[in-house]
Each structure stands twice: as C-alpha cells, then as structure tokens.
Write an enzyme that holds these catalytic residues in place. Structure first.
Site, PDB file in Angstrom:
ATOM      1  N   LYS A 256     -56.568  67.311  63.832  1.00 32.08           N
ATOM      2  CA  LYS A 256     -56.694  67.238  62.386  1.00 32.08           C
ATOM      3  C   LYS A 256     -58.104  66.783  62.001  1.00 32.08           C
ATOM      4  O   LYS A 256     -58.691  65.940  62.678  1.00 32.08           O
ATOM      5  CB  LYS A 256     -55.686  66.230  61.806  1.00 32.08           C
ATOM      6  CG  LYS A 256     -54.228  66.609  61.936  1.00 32.08           C
ATOM      7  CD  LYS A 256     -53.361  65.480  61.400  1.00 32.08           C
ATOM      8  CE  LYS A 256     -51.876  65.784  61.567  1.00 32.08           C
ATOM      9  NZ  LYS A 256     -51.417  66.829  60.648  1.00 32.08           N
ATOM     10  N   ARG A 330     -41.651  70.321  64.020  1.00 30.50           N
ATOM     11  CA  ARG A 330     -40.516  71.255  64.128  1.00 30.50           C
ATOM     12  C   ARG A 330     -40.115  71.479  65.583  1.00 30.50           C
ATOM     13  O   ARG A 330     -38.960  71.796  65.874  1.00 30.50           O
ATOM     14  CB  ARG A 330     -40.878  72.569  63.439  1.00 30.50           C
ATOM     15  CG  ARG A 330     -41.974  73.366  64.091  1.00 30.50           C
ATOM     16  CD  ARG A 330     -42.629  74.378  63.176  1.00 30.50           C
ATOM     17  NE  ARG A 330     -43.421  73.733  62.145  1.00 30.50           N
ATOM     18  CZ  ARG A 330     -44.109  74.399  61.209  1.00 30.50           C
ATOM     19  NH1 ARG A 330     -44.094  75.723  61.195  1.00 30.50           N
ATOM     20  NH2 ARG A 330     -44.813  73.745  60.308  1.00 30.50           N
TER      21      ARG A 330
END
Length: 481
Positions: A256, A330
């Site tokens: 990130k 996920r």
C-alpha cells in the site's frame, strides 16, 4: 461508567442534571423560573432540537429539546447526538457525574440518550500519560427503567467498548496469537466455548488462503471458533458469523502507499465485531445458536510472501488465482466461510469485513454496503432493525453477470476483478464459498474506523455493526416463523 437507578426530583437535585424535554408538558413540572421558561420557549421555537444549558453553580442543567412526533428511530438518533454535545461540555468542565430524567419522554428515548452518552464518552487513552476526563457516574430516573432493563443495555454497550479497544490497539501489542488468547479468556467468563487452531492445525485443515496470507509474516496465524449454544435456541441449525481478522494490512507484495497504510490496525474490525456480538448475545442470554469463525493473521511482504500470479487451493478445494495480494481479506474469509458450511451446515452465514475502498467511495461513512444471496427474508429483517438502531444498510445488486468478472483463465476463480463494481465482485468471491447456504455480506470499511470524530463516535474504532446484529438476534425468532 457506573450506572445507578434512583428517584430524581429535578427541582431539588444538586448536581449536573440532564432533562430530556419532548412533548410539551405543564410548565409547573419544569425546574425553571418564569424567565428561564420564556428563554426555553424562544430557543425551542428557533430549533426544536436546541440544547439549552443553564447554570446551577457549581453544576449545570442541560435541557435537551427534541421533537417526539418524529419517526422513532430519527428521534432516538437525535438524542444520541445531543448526548455527544453534553459529554463534550462535561469533559471540558472536568465533571464526572451527571443525572438523567425527562418530561414527556418514553423509556426508549431515555435509553437512546444514555447509549449516546456511553458511546460518546469513549476514548482510547491506553497510551496517554494524561487521561481525559470521563463520566464516572450516571444516575437515571427510576420511573423509566428497571435495573434489569438497564443492565441488559449496559452489557451490550460494554461489548461495544471492548470491540473498540481491540480495534484501536496496534498490532505490536495485539497480533493474531494475543488476540486469540484474549478471546479465549473472554469466552471463559461467559457461556461461550472457544476453540483456537494454531498454525500446524490450520495447515492440517488445508486452509490455503489463510496460510498464504500469513507467509510473509513472522507472527503465526490463528483460526478462532466461538460457539454460543443456549438450550432454548429458536434455530435448529446455527447462525454463522464470519469476521475478517487481518491484524495489520501492509498490502503484502502489492504494498500500500503511505496514505493507505495508516490505520490498518483496524483491518481486524470484522473479527472484533463478530466476537463482540457473540459475547453480547451470551451475556444477555439471547435464545439463538451462534457460531463465530474468525481467521486471524497480519499481511506482510516479508519472507516467502505470497505473490500475484500464485494459485491457491482453498479449504473447500477451490483454486484461486491471485491478482492482487492486497485483496487478502476475502482470501482468509473464504476459508472460514467454507469451513462453516462444511462443519456446521448453518442456516445463514453473515460476514463482516473492512473489505473494499469501493464500498466507501459508493456510500461514504454513513452506512454499510451489503449484499445477499438466497437470504431475502433475513436481509429484510436486518435492514429493518438497521433503520431502527440507525446502523443502516445499502443493498448492492448481486446479479449473476458479476460472476463473470471473477472468472480466471488458469484457476476456478480469481481474487479480484476489474476496478468497476469492486465491492460487489469482492462479495461475489465470498458468495462462491457459501455455496447454497443463505448468505449476507457486510462491507463495513466505511464505518468501522473513523479518521476524525463523527457524531457520538470519537476518532478511531466505532463498534459500528454490533448494535445492528444484536437487534437482529433479538428478533431472530421472526425468521423461524
């Protein structure tokens, strides 16, 4: 905060006093002079929700005006927000005690204001040398609530506070192993059983998703199962609550940028939320059989970190092509959902996860982006109670065409699709592992953690979603009928 139920006479009370003033009543009931009554009327005419503060040195009288003719949920939300203003004033004056009564109010309105006080009074000050002032004692007029009714609410609010503490704690002090231990200790105090799977057991279970995300970290993963099974449960098969437990998210090899890595200690808010819901239900003896499944790990770019282009084999045998390592939440949730289906055959699965920036861009920080598959009745009930407690849902479409966006050329599915509809394709990825089990996906990315104060939520973790799911459990018997 210590809560007490007592008889309160507004005209004789010596101390800080909050008077909720809804439907107009006889003026003689108000602890005010004629001049103060005229002032109150003028303020109310200008703003029906005006907060009027009168000096009763060394204390204050807070008159919280509101329109009792509004829809109930709007009235109660206004009262929570007014409570936030009162907390701010008490803190500035370093006052630690206050009493609560009202004229022209009902018990639900008193509870809403007390709830707002509790939520607004929270600060995460574990690392501060100088602690801010807090409300230590709240007296509530006994005619509105019984002690047991109050205690039930307080037990719920305490679970929200615990959730906020967990989410606010940096990963250096709360990694997967420590969080699992704290959940174990908390479960031992309640009617909740707790099973903790360590790294070797997770490998034995062949949870390929959870193990892959953990490969870049020095800290071991954990998989925690909390089960609350009351003898009078209204459901024959359990309700499964699955929570994303990324203890810190760097994005992995798809690292990130700086601005997006800040506050990533909050990426385990889904797990903290679902654990807190189970503990709240158990504390108040709700008659619902619940299982919470919490995959826990941080996501780092070190060691032999998993990479884009890797193909993972999940717990249920599904192969997943990794497109982006920052779509890791996920991946660990998929293993937990598949495990829930295989081991518990639940009648409904609900997951909560700080999953996508797409959800935040779509609806901002005012509610939860939600999707469902084969769970129309449960979702409608969840939406109704969400409006009632003001933790609201926005339903995104779940059309079959979205399944095409996560098809892979080299595996069964891939872990993310194109930029468009990112929140939906994330939900579709998870729905694959729910198979035919009714499934609801709650993307809490916009509401689990606030970068700045928002209403009665301070900066940091909010506990948003706990009141929603608790209210859902309170009415869960409706689904059985």
């Amino acid at each position: 905060m210590q809560f007490n139920i007592e008889q309160i006479s507004p005209k004789d009370f010596e101390g800080n006093l909050v008077l909720l003033y809804g439907t107009e009543v006889a003026e003689r009931n108000l602890p005010l002079s004629k001049r103060e009554i005229e002032y109150l009327k003028s303020c109310r005419e200008k703003d029906v929700d005006a907060l009027v503060v009168l000096d009763r040195l060394p204390y204050r009288l807070f008159i919280v005006n509101f329109d009792g003719e509004r829809v109930a949920e709007q009235t109660q939300e206004r009262l929570r927000r007014s409570a936030d203003k009162v907390v701010t004033m008490l803190r500035e004056a370093k006052q630690t005690a206050v009493a609560l009564t009202g004229e022209g109010v009902i018990p639900e309105e008193v509870v809403a204001f007390a709830e707002g006080l509790f939520l607004a009074d929270y600060t995460f000050d574990r690392y501060k040398s100088e602690k801010p002032s807090h409300i230590e004692t709240l007296l509530i007029e006994q005619s509105f609530l019984t002690a047991e009714e109050l205690e039930r609410n307080v037990r719920l609010w305490e679970c929200i506070r615990q959730c906020r503490d967990w989410v606010n704690t940096p990963v250096a002090d709360l990694n997967a192993e420590r969080f699992a231990t704290q959940l174990q200790n908390r479960a031992a105090e309640t009617k909740v059983s707790c099973t903790v799977f360590d790294k070797k057991q997770i490998e034995w279970l062949r949870m390929g998703g959870l193990m892959a995300v953990n490969k870049g970290s020095v800290d071991e993963p954990r998989f925690v199962v909390l089960e609350y099974k009351p003898s009078d449960a209204v459901n024959a098969k359990p309700l499964a609550l699955v929570g994303k437990g990324i203890m810190y998210d760097t994005g992995g090899l798809n690292l990130k940028p700086d601005d997006y890595m800040q506050e990533m200690k909050s990426d385990m808010a889904g797990a903290a939320t679902m654990a807190s819901v189970v503990f709240a239900a158990a504390s108040n003896n709700l008659p619902v059989h619940i299982v919470a499944l919490l995959p826990l790990t941080d996501s780092r770019p070190g060691f032999n970190a998993y990479a884009a282009d890797d193909v993972l084999r999940m717990y249920d045998g599904t192969t997943v092509e990794v497109i982006n390592t920052d779509a890791e939440g996920r991946i660990i949730l998929a293993d937990a959902i598949a495990y829930a289906v295989s081991k518990y055959d639940p009648e409904l699965i609900i997951d909560a996860a700080t999953l996508t920036g797409a959800a935040v861009r779509a609806i901002g920080t005012y509610g939860i982006a939600a999707m469902q598959q084969g769970a129309d009745n449960a979702f409608n009930l969840l939406r109704i109670v969400g409006n009632k407690v003001y933790e609201r849902l926005v339903e995104f479409p779940f059309w079959p065409e979205y399944d095409e966006l996560i098809k892979s050329e080299i595996a069964d599915i891939k872990n993310c699709g194109i930029a468009q509809a990112g929140a939906i394709t994330a939900g579709k990825f998870l729905a694959h592992f729910a198979r035919k089990t009714p499934y609801i996906h709650l993307d809490i990315a916009g509401v689990a953690y606030f970068s700045k104060k928002q209403q009665y939520y301070a900066h940091g973790a909010s506990g948003y979603g706990i009141r929603l799911l608790y209210a859902f459990l309170q009415t869960y018997d409706i689904l059985q009928k």
